[in-house]
Scaffold this motif. Structure first.
Motif, PDB file in Angstrom:
ATOM      1  N   ALA A  49      59.546  47.104  43.010  1.00 11.58           N
ATOM      2  CA  ALA A  49      58.590  46.100  43.468  1.00 11.58           C
ATOM      3  C   ALA A  49      57.179  46.446  43.005  1.00 11.58           C
ATOM      4  CB  ALA A  49      58.638  46.022  44.990  1.00 11.58           C
ATOM      5  N   VAL A  50      56.295  45.486  43.209  1.00 11.22           N
ATOM      6  CA  VAL A  50      54.877  45.771  42.949  1.00 11.22           C
ATOM      7  C   VAL A  50      54.448  46.800  43.973  1.00 11.22           C
ATOM      8  CG1 VAL A  50      53.057  44.347  42.004  1.00 11.22           C
ATOM      9  CG2 VAL A  50      54.852  43.294  43.413  1.00 11.22           C
ATOM     10  N   TYR A 132      56.053  51.280  54.640  1.00  8.84           N
ATOM     11  CA  TYR A 132      56.683  52.597  54.589  1.00  8.84           C
ATOM     12  C   TYR A 132      55.775  53.655  55.213  1.00  8.84           C
ATOM     13  CZ  TYR A 132      60.695  51.438  51.626  1.00  8.84           C
ATOM     14  OH  TYR A 132      61.876  50.945  51.147  1.00  8.84           O
TER      15      TYR A 132
ATOM     16  N   GLY B 257      64.343  37.369  44.324  1.00  3.13           N
ATOM     17  CA  GLY B 257      63.306  38.330  43.969  1.00  3.13           C
ATOM     18  C   GLY B 257      63.598  39.109  42.707  1.00  3.13           C
TER      19      GLY B 257
ATOM     20  N   SER C 248      58.766  43.703  54.945  1.00  5.73           N
ATOM     21  CA  SER C 248      59.473  43.172  53.768  1.00  5.73           C
ATOM     22  C   SER C 248      60.144  44.273  52.962  1.00  5.73           C
ATOM     23  CB  SER C 248      58.504  42.436  52.862  1.00  5.73           C
ATOM     24  OG  SER C 248      57.755  41.513  53.587  1.00  5.73           O
ATOM     25  N   PHE C 249      60.980  45.061  53.608  1.00  2.00           N
ATOM     26  CA  PHE C 249      61.654  46.113  52.843  1.00  2.00           C
ATOM     27  C   PHE C 249      62.721  45.519  51.932  1.00  2.00           C
ATOM     28  CE2 PHE C 249      60.203  48.411  56.684  1.00  2.00           C
ATOM     29  CZ  PHE C 249      59.388  49.332  56.050  1.00  2.00           C
ATOM     30  N   SER C 252      62.223  39.173  49.622  1.00  2.00           N
ATOM     31  CA  SER C 252      61.200  38.759  48.670  1.00  2.00           C
ATOM     32  C   SER C 252      61.543  37.395  48.102  1.00  2.00           C
ATOM     33  CB  SER C 252      61.135  39.785  47.536  1.00  2.00           C
ATOM     34  OG  SER C 252      60.028  39.517  46.725  1.00  2.00           O
ATOM     35  N   GLY C 265      57.932  41.362  48.010  1.00  2.00           N
ATOM     36  CA  GLY C 265      57.907  42.730  47.521  1.00  2.00           C
ATOM     37  C   GLY C 265      59.116  43.567  47.873  1.00  2.00           C
ATOM     38  N   GLY C 266      60.032  43.040  48.669  1.00  2.00           N
ATOM     39  CA  GLY C 266      61.189  43.840  49.032  1.00  2.00           C
ATOM     40  C   GLY C 266      62.326  43.660  48.045  1.00  2.00           C
ATOM     41  N   SER C 267      63.399  44.447  48.239  1.00  2.00           N
ATOM     42  CA  SER C 267      64.523  44.356  47.324  1.00  2.00           C
ATOM     43  C   SER C 267      65.846  44.408  48.081  1.00  2.00           C
ATOM     44  CB  SER C 267      64.468  45.508  46.324  1.00  2.00           C
ATOM     45  OG  SER C 267      65.743  45.709  45.772  1.00  2.00           O
TER      46      SER C 267
END
Ligand code: HEM
Ligand SMILES: [Cu+2]
Ligand SMILES: [Cu+2]
Lengths: 196, 324, 594
Positions: A49-50, A132, B257, C248-249, C252, C265-267
């Motif tokens: 991710a960014v 995190y 995503g 947002s872990f 996204s 931004g998560g995956s």
């Protein structure tokens, strides 16, 4: 079926003496795996991710000093007990407790610092990196809470002078766990610096 | 009332079972010698059943192959699929004999060495030689499978060379439908993202991007030219789906995503496949193969493989994005 | 009873049966709870099999069991997914992790290594009660608004994170996560105890190389649990954060229900990595105890030492080691780096080697044996068969190039049910039949056991073997019905056949249930060592006593597999075809089968 109780029920005590420490150690392994899971999650996320860069709050450095000191005092306290210097032990164990509390407070301060810098935990303004930061430190603090409770018990018992050079198991368990938390924090702190 | 009758019936069954069991136990004790809690007679019957089962199991296996063999997927309609089908056959050629032989040994030994009071079991606790043999043999066989498998895998996973002639298609998954976008004359897909989704622009294509002007969005079915590499790019806008095209031995997850990709060369047109399968209604399909919600079981799109000319004709009929 | 012991009839009922800290009682608690959950899981599978075999038809049973989930006796599509999810979760975790390990690790570890009890009776009790609470929460989640979790037992986000995507991802999923978090705590507490007990409390003479293979299997299983369950916990925790706190872990770029979500931004792939880091070792957590149990039974009932004891231990270790570096084989088509895919193919196929060694060793143990077909032995042989039948197809699935086309199809369902589901459940049945006398002091009925085994194995293959064909025809798993595709029109016969087998299989389990309870209460009393086995548990008295042995714990002098050992004249050394571990070695005798 009848249940017969052995006359000699001492085996429970004997088993405890033999196994309390290994139980703790393997428990620590599972905590290590828990944080290993989380920190490798960070690395995977960072790769995909960014990644927002984050300024490490200075309060984390102060926390680090406190927790290192607390490990030192705990060590000294335990040693004093071993040498049967109960009075000194009391002081050191109390000092550990206070340092532990100071650590918790500086953690809280660090979060407010993060928040002021615009790093938020959740919602549309949040980023995985920021979340995190909060999650890792909060979960460490949660484990520290357990350490603090055991420290309270140890402090209480040492006030009552329940420990002596023969009877140290409780203190030893508590201190092992505490040193582990210190090491875990140092690891997390370095890791946070590395990912920030 | 029904419930009451059911309860009474169950109770009666349980009671009669208890009684039967009691009688059977008394019977067993009177009958024959008991070895290790099992009577000799029981033991013999079980040994025999081992053989019966062995035969029945193989028969069942053969019956299924005979009965359902035709229902399996027809010959692969893509270039790489021919290779993986061959790999599959090689793997069968290895595992079916292993399956058969080990089962024969297992059940045959069980039958042959059933308890016999006049014999002693052989105290045979280890043999380095034997153990070495059956570590090494599978290792060799596996090496072959691994080498073959990996070379196919690498080939399949290498994206189409963008210099070469190819078709570029973006497939978007959402609950519970598919849409596709052809790259158009410039061979480039315009930018897209969920933030652009609005009204008719269900694929969220960025109007401002100049590459998107000539993109062509289609729903319901996609067409592919035979013999030309097709590069797919997959997206999802809600949950994970999986674009599964069994006839082409192709599958790739669609992940929100993330953009994923897969490519293959179609080799058999729909018309030809109708003949091969002897089925006038045959159609290639794209179906969803990752649990994605209530209607996951019905998320499909037809694929039509045709000659290059037909394909180009069809494509020319589709509207450009800018025209919407 | 001798004078040195005194009765404690007045011992509190509460502490004897409910909050017991005695490993034998806890073992029974795990068994009963696990079987209860397993039974529920089995009923669920029968219900959704009805839907698959006879899509859209109305059934009294579906109406009766599902009520509002099934209008007019036809289950709703999303409730089908809820059932599949709960079935998978219950079977894998509740029946075959807690039920299997919890029962047999608890029963056998202290008894077979010669310990008075587990390292910590208190943690052990806690472990059971966490399991119990977790089971209750999991069951409660079936009844909540929106229904139970429905995202599959692998709960991949975003589906599991968004109630908009499927109703079961609301409260149902929250409860699923809570239940699993508690379950993980239970499992960890259990594992801690098993490891420490095995390492620290072995009786005199019980060296690691004299441990029965059951204990080796339990040890390695527990180690795998300690290494992998915490990672699942971390995965679940991040999911909880995403679901309940808006982080947002895993999420996204999502557009659902007519709006773009705030998450970015998560995956989702991150979750898959974390999940399968547990998920794959989990299948060995399920399987290894079953393999350990079978090793013991195959040897005892063949009246022969287990063949290749050291190879068996080595292969358990090798399987365990490899199992933590193969998780990516579940993710070949997620778009992962092809090189990584290649590595995972390599490590996955390597597992075939130690697995093959185990199979060959089982078969060689039968060779020239003197086999007694107790129901336990039948199930053990059945396990070897299912382990082979399901294992060979693993070579297809583990090969990334082949997996492309069969990933997530019914081929997978057939494969894992046979290799993991059937093997583990057969191991569990074998264990119950074999150690029933140790648990309840009574024998189970053989005739019922024989019928139970034969009906079960026939029907089990009848259910799961045809699934491979469905998969090869391209039928995806987790489909409510195959009737929407002309392509799958001809599959209805297969599906119907499978459903009939599933129904008979389910009813056949009543034979076992009946046998179990009947024998526990009325079965013939067992002797101390009914199978004439060598291992230590059979030197303990039939009556359960705290501390396991009256007086001293016996000392061990040899390994557990001296069956049919003869001297130079070909006569049994001990006069019988077995020599208990407590018998000292003779002057010219070597230990460990040399
Ligand atoms: C009574 C015997 C059983 C039957 C008839 C049965 C049937 C099925 C079927 C047909 C599915 C696939 C449903 C679908 O994908 O749409 C399934 C899923 C599953 N079963 Fe079973 N099963 C049985 C026992 C077991 C056992 C013993 C296990 C233990 C390992 C197990 C574990 C699973 C798992 C993990 C899934 C996947 C759930 C998911 O897709 O999320 N099952 N079962
Ligand atoms: Cu879908
Ligand atoms: Cu796996």
């Amino acid at each position: 079926m009848t249940t017969i109780v052995l006359e000699n029920n001492d085996y429970k005590k004997e088993i405890k003496q033999k196994t309390a420490k290994p139980l703790l150690w393997i428990g620590l392994v599972s905590i290590v795996m828990f944080f290993a899971g989380l920190t490798s999650a960070v690395i995977v996320s960072k790769g995909t991710a960014v990644w927002e860069s984050i300024q490490i709050p200075s309060a984390f450095a102060i926390s680090t000093v406190f927790i290192l000191l607390s490990s030192l005092t705990f060590y000294l306290g335990e040693n004093s007990l071993k040498n049967n210097n109960i009075a000194r032990a009391k002081i050191f164990i109390l000092a550990t407790l206070i340092l532990g509390l100071l650590f918790s407070i500086t953690q809280y301060l660090a979060w407010t610092e993060l928040y002021k810098n615009g790093v938020v935990w959740a919602g549309s303004e949040s980023s995985a990196a920021g979340s995190y930061f909060y999650a890792l430190t909060a979960l460490h603090l949660l484990h520290l809470l357990g350490g603090l409770i055991s420290l309270l018990v140890v402090s209480f018992k040492s006030m009552k002078e329940r420990y002596n050079e023969e009877n140290l198991l409780g203190v030893q368990l508590s201190s092992t766990y505490w040193h582990f938390l210190t090491a875990l924090w140092v690891y997390l702190y370095l890791f946070l610096i590395f990912i920030a | 009332m029904v419930a009451l009758v059911a309860i009474v019936a169950v109770l009666l069954i349980v009671i009669s079972a208890v009684q039967t069991l009691k009688i059977a136990e008394l019977w067993a004790i009177n009958k024959g010698k008991v070895i290790y809690e099992v009577t000799q007679k029981q033991n013999k019957v079980q040994a025999l059943l081992m053989l019966v089962f062995l035969v029945a199991y193989f028969a069942f296996f053969a019956w299924q192959v005979w009965k359902w063999g035709d229902l399996m997927l027809p010959v692969s309609a893509s270039e790489h699929g021919v290779v993986t089908d061959r790999l599959l056959n090689i793997t069968y050629a290895f595992i079916i004999p292993v399956f058969v032989i080990t089962h024969i040994f297992l059940f045959w030994f069980a039958y042959k060495y059933a308890y016999n009071p006049n014999r002693k079991a052989t105290f045979f606790s280890h043999s380095n030689k034997l153990e070495l043999v059956w570590t090494i043999i599978p290792s060799i066989a596996l090496t072959v499978l691994i080498l073959f498998g990996l070379s196919s895998w690498n080939e399949i996973m290498t994206p189409v060379d963008s210099e070469k002639e190819h078709v570029l298609i973006e497939v978007q998954a959402q609950q519970f439908s598919w849409s596709a976008r052809y790259a158009g004359a410039d061979g480039k897909l315009g930018r897209a993202g969920v933030e652009f989704i609005e009204g008719v622009n269900a694929m969220g294509v960025d109007i401002k991007d100049k590459n998107s002007k000539d993109d062509k969005i289609v729903r319901g079915e996609i067409h592919l030219p035979v013999g030309i590499p097709v590069q797919f790019v997959f997206r999802s806008i809600d949950v994970i789906h999986s674009a599964y095209m069994p006839h082409f031995r192709a599958q790739m997850n669609c992940v929100p995503g993330v953009k994923t990709q897969f490519n293959f060369v179609p080799t058999i047109t729909t018309e030809e496949m109708k003949k091969i399968t002897n089925n006038e209604d045959f159609n290639y399909i794209l179906l969803c193969n990752k649990i994605c919600g209530a209607a996951h079981y019905n998320m499909q799109m037809d694929i039509i493989v045709e000659s290059k000319e037909d394909y180009e004709k069809w494509l020319a009929e589709q509207k450009q994005f800018a025209e919407n | 009873m001798s004078a040195t012991h005194h009765h404690h009839e007045e011992q509190d009922f509460l502490f004897k049966y409910i909050f017991s800290q005695d490993h034998k009682m806890i073992s029974k608690q795990f068994l009963i709870t696990g079987f209860l959950m397993g039974f529920i899981g089995m009923v669920m599978s029968t219900l959704f099999r009805l839907q698959l075999g006879f899509p859209g038809e109305s059934f009294w049973a579906i109406d009766f069991f599902l009520g509002s989930w099934a209008e007019n006796g036809v289950m709703a599509p999303d409730k089908y997914l809820a059932l599949v999810t709960m079935h998978g979760t219950i079977m894998v975790f509740f029946l075959l992790t807690a039920g299997l390990s919890g029962t047999f690790s608890n029963l056998l570890i202290p008894l077979q290594i010669g310990a008075r009890d587990m390292a910590s009776g208190f943690l052990n009790m806690l472990s059971y009660w966490f399991f119990f609470v977790s089971s209750v929460i999991m069951l409660i989640s079936l009844g909540v608004e929106g229904g139970a979790a429905s995202a599959g037992w692998t709960i991949y986000p975003p589906l599991s994170a968004l109630p908009q995507a499927i109703p079961g991802s609301g409260l149902g999923m929250t409860l699923w996560l809570v239940a699993m978090a508690i379950f993980i705590a239970s499992s960890l507490l259990g594992s801690l105890n098993y490891i420490v007990t095995i390492l620290n409390l072995r009786t005199k003479g019980m060296t690691m190389t004299r441990l029965p293979l059951t204990i080796w299997a339990f040890l390695v299983t527990a180690i795998l649990g300690v290494l992998s369950f915490p990672v699942l916990l971390s995965a679940a925790l991040l999911l909880i954060f995403d679901r309940s706190f808006g982080t947002s872990f895993y999420l996204s770029d999502i557009y659902i229900g007519g709006q773009v979500l705030e998450h970015s931004g998560g995956s989702p792939i991150l979750f898959e990595h974390l999940f399968w880091f547990l998920g794959h070792p989990e299948v060995y957590i399920v399987l290894l105890p079953a393999l350990g149990i079978t090793s013991e039974i195959v040897s005892t009932m063949s009246r022969k030492p287990i063949f290749g004891y050291r190879a068996m231990v080595t292969s358990i270790l090798a399987i365990a080691f490899l199992s933590v570096i193969v998780w990516g084989h579940h993710m070949f088509v997620t778009g992962m780096n092809p090189f990584l895919g290649a590595v995972f193919t390599f490590t996955t196929l390597l597992i075939a080697i130690p697995s093959a060694v185990k199979v060959f060793n089982y078969i060689t143990t039968l060779w020239k044996g003197n086999i007694i077909f107790s129901p336990a032995m039948l199930f053990s042989i059945g396990l070897v068969s299912t382990f082979i039948s399901g294992g060979v197809t693993g070579l297809i699935l583990g090969d990334s190039a082949l997996d492309i086309n069969i990933h997530d199809t019914y081929f997978v369902v057939g494969h894992f049910h046979i290799v993991m589901g059937l093997s583990a459940i057969f191991g569990m049945f074998a264990g119950v039949y074999h150690w029933f006398p140790k648990m309840f002091g009574r024998m189970m009925n053989n005739t019922l056991g024989f019928f139970h085994f034969w009906i079960t194995i026939v029907c089990a293959y009848g259910v799961f073997f045809p699934m491979h064909f469905l998969g090869l025809a391209g039928v995806p798993r987790r489909y409510y019905t195959n009737s929407e595709f002309p392509l799958f029109e001809n599959m209805i016969d297969i599906n119907e056949l499978v459903t009939w087998f599933a129904i008979v299989a389910a009813f056949a389990q009543l034979l076992f249930v009946f046998n179990f309870f009947y024998s526990a209460l009325r079965g013939p009393r067992s002797s101390q060592n009914p199978w004439r086995a060598n291992s230590l548990e059979w030197t303990a008295p039939v009556e359960h006593i705290h501390g396991n042995w009256p007086g001293e714990i016996p000392e061990v002098h040899r390994w557990a597999y001296d069956y049919s050992k003869v001297d130079e004249n070909g006569e049994y050394i001990s006069g019988e075809d077995f020599i208990s571990q407590v018998v000292p070695l003779g002057p010219n005798e070597k230990d460990g089968g040399h």
